[in-house]
Design a protein around this motif. Sequence first.
Motif, mmCIF file in Angstrom:
data_model
loop_
_atom_site.group_PDB
_atom_site.id
_atom_site.type_symbol
_atom_site.label_atom_id
_atom_site.label_comp_id
_atom_site.label_asym_id
_atom_site.label_seq_id
_atom_site.Cartn_x
_atom_site.Cartn_y
_atom_site.Cartn_z
ATOM 1 N N ALA A 185 -0.258 4.328 44.836
ATOM 2 C CA ALA A 185 -0.683 3.981 46.188
ATOM 3 C C ALA A 185 -0.783 5.256 47.006
ATOM 4 O O ALA A 185 -0.094 6.246 46.734
ATOM 5 N N VAL A 209 -1.554 6.716 51.257
ATOM 6 C CA VAL A 209 -1.749 6.476 52.683
ATOM 7 C C VAL A 209 -2.261 7.759 53.313
ATOM 8 O O VAL A 209 -1.764 8.849 53.009
ATOM 9 N N ARG A 242 -11.495 6.943 46.937
ATOM 10 C CA ARG A 242 -11.934 5.683 46.314
ATOM 11 C C ARG A 242 -13.076 5.890 45.332
ATOM 12 O O ARG A 242 -13.343 5.024 44.504
ATOM 13 N N ARG A 256 -3.774 1.447 45.298
ATOM 14 C CA ARG A 256 -3.786 0.844 46.638
ATOM 15 C C ARG A 256 -3.893 1.970 47.653
ATOM 16 O O ARG A 256 -2.948 2.734 47.835
ATOM 17 N N HIS A 307 -4.644 3.075 51.567
ATOM 18 C CA HIS A 307 -4.595 2.508 52.911
ATOM 19 C C HIS A 307 -4.808 3.594 53.958
ATOM 20 O O HIS A 307 -4.203 4.666 53.886
ATOM 21 N N THR A 308 -5.643 3.288 54.947
ATOM 22 C CA THR A 308 -5.729 4.127 56.132
ATOM 23 C C THR A 308 -4.554 3.769 57.038
ATOM 24 O O THR A 308 -4.382 2.609 57.414
ATOM 25 N N GLY A 309 -3.744 4.750 57.367
ATOM 26 C CA GLY A 309 -2.594 4.425 58.196
ATOM 27 C C GLY A 309 -1.650 5.592 58.372
ATOM 28 O O GLY A 309 -1.927 6.717 57.953
ATOM 29 N N PRO A 312 2.626 0.211 54.991
ATOM 30 C CA PRO A 312 2.282 -1.191 54.753
ATOM 31 C C PRO A 312 2.775 -1.702 53.402
ATOM 32 O O PRO A 312 2.026 -2.364 52.657
#
Length: 274
Positions: free
Chosen positions: A74, A76, A87, A96, A98-100, A106
């Motif tokens: 994952a 971030v 990606r 996984r 995630h933008t954050g 998350p």
Amino acid sequence: MTNSAVQEEFLRSFHALRPAVTAEAFGRGRGPDGRSSYELLRDRVAGHRRVLDLGCGDGLLLELLARDDGRELAGVDLSPRSLALARRRPALRAARLHTGRAQELPFAEGSFDACVSHLALMLMGDIEQVAAEVARVLVPGGVLACVVGGGAVGGEAYERFVRLLRRAGEENPARIPALGDKRVRSREGLDEVLRPVGFGDVEWETVPIDIGGTLEQVWESMSGLYDLAPMAEQAVARLRQDFLAEVADLVTPDGIVPCGFKVHLASARLARAV
């Protein structure tokens, strides 16, 4: 805006323009044993199956981690543009991403066996909250490992560039916001941040990284530093001209400019449940 919000907006804007800048600048660098700083960090979490990358950027480190079959990965990152590049990497189809913010991960408690961060943890504000979130998503006994910038290796092109950049900064008053928490850049400071959330002693190793190359390759690496962001195009062009002239005497007969910087490779283990 809070200080952290200002910092994060600057980073998002910068990486919207140069989404793969860290990998481009430092991915080809090599330590004394031939490994890049990314590979050194990958090897610090060897054997761990579920790995989170904080500030994963364009996914270079995750791609290296994915070479071990069976890993659950994952990442971030603040930058949607950087994550779009991650990606596109075939090896990361199952990751996984995630933008954050690292301050608000998350993921559920105990989701990972290890957490890595390459030249990113040192840029993060509200670092106590980052540490608490990392501790929350790691299992007891889980490992946090990071690469932190350590500055120039004396006498080479990087040190000369820093001197020219400092002079250019005096002539161009625009400044980038203060990024991160300086405690992360030392073993004692990182201990101070991590101990309250349950981590043990920080292991700390300083490694010289060679990013030498042609004049243009070295300039490209140097021009990826955040400090150039607020400079006018004309000022950057002058800095480039000054830098190429400054390091001309360093060029070897085969056209290579020696250039090095130091990284600190740090890791700590979360206490196991009693």
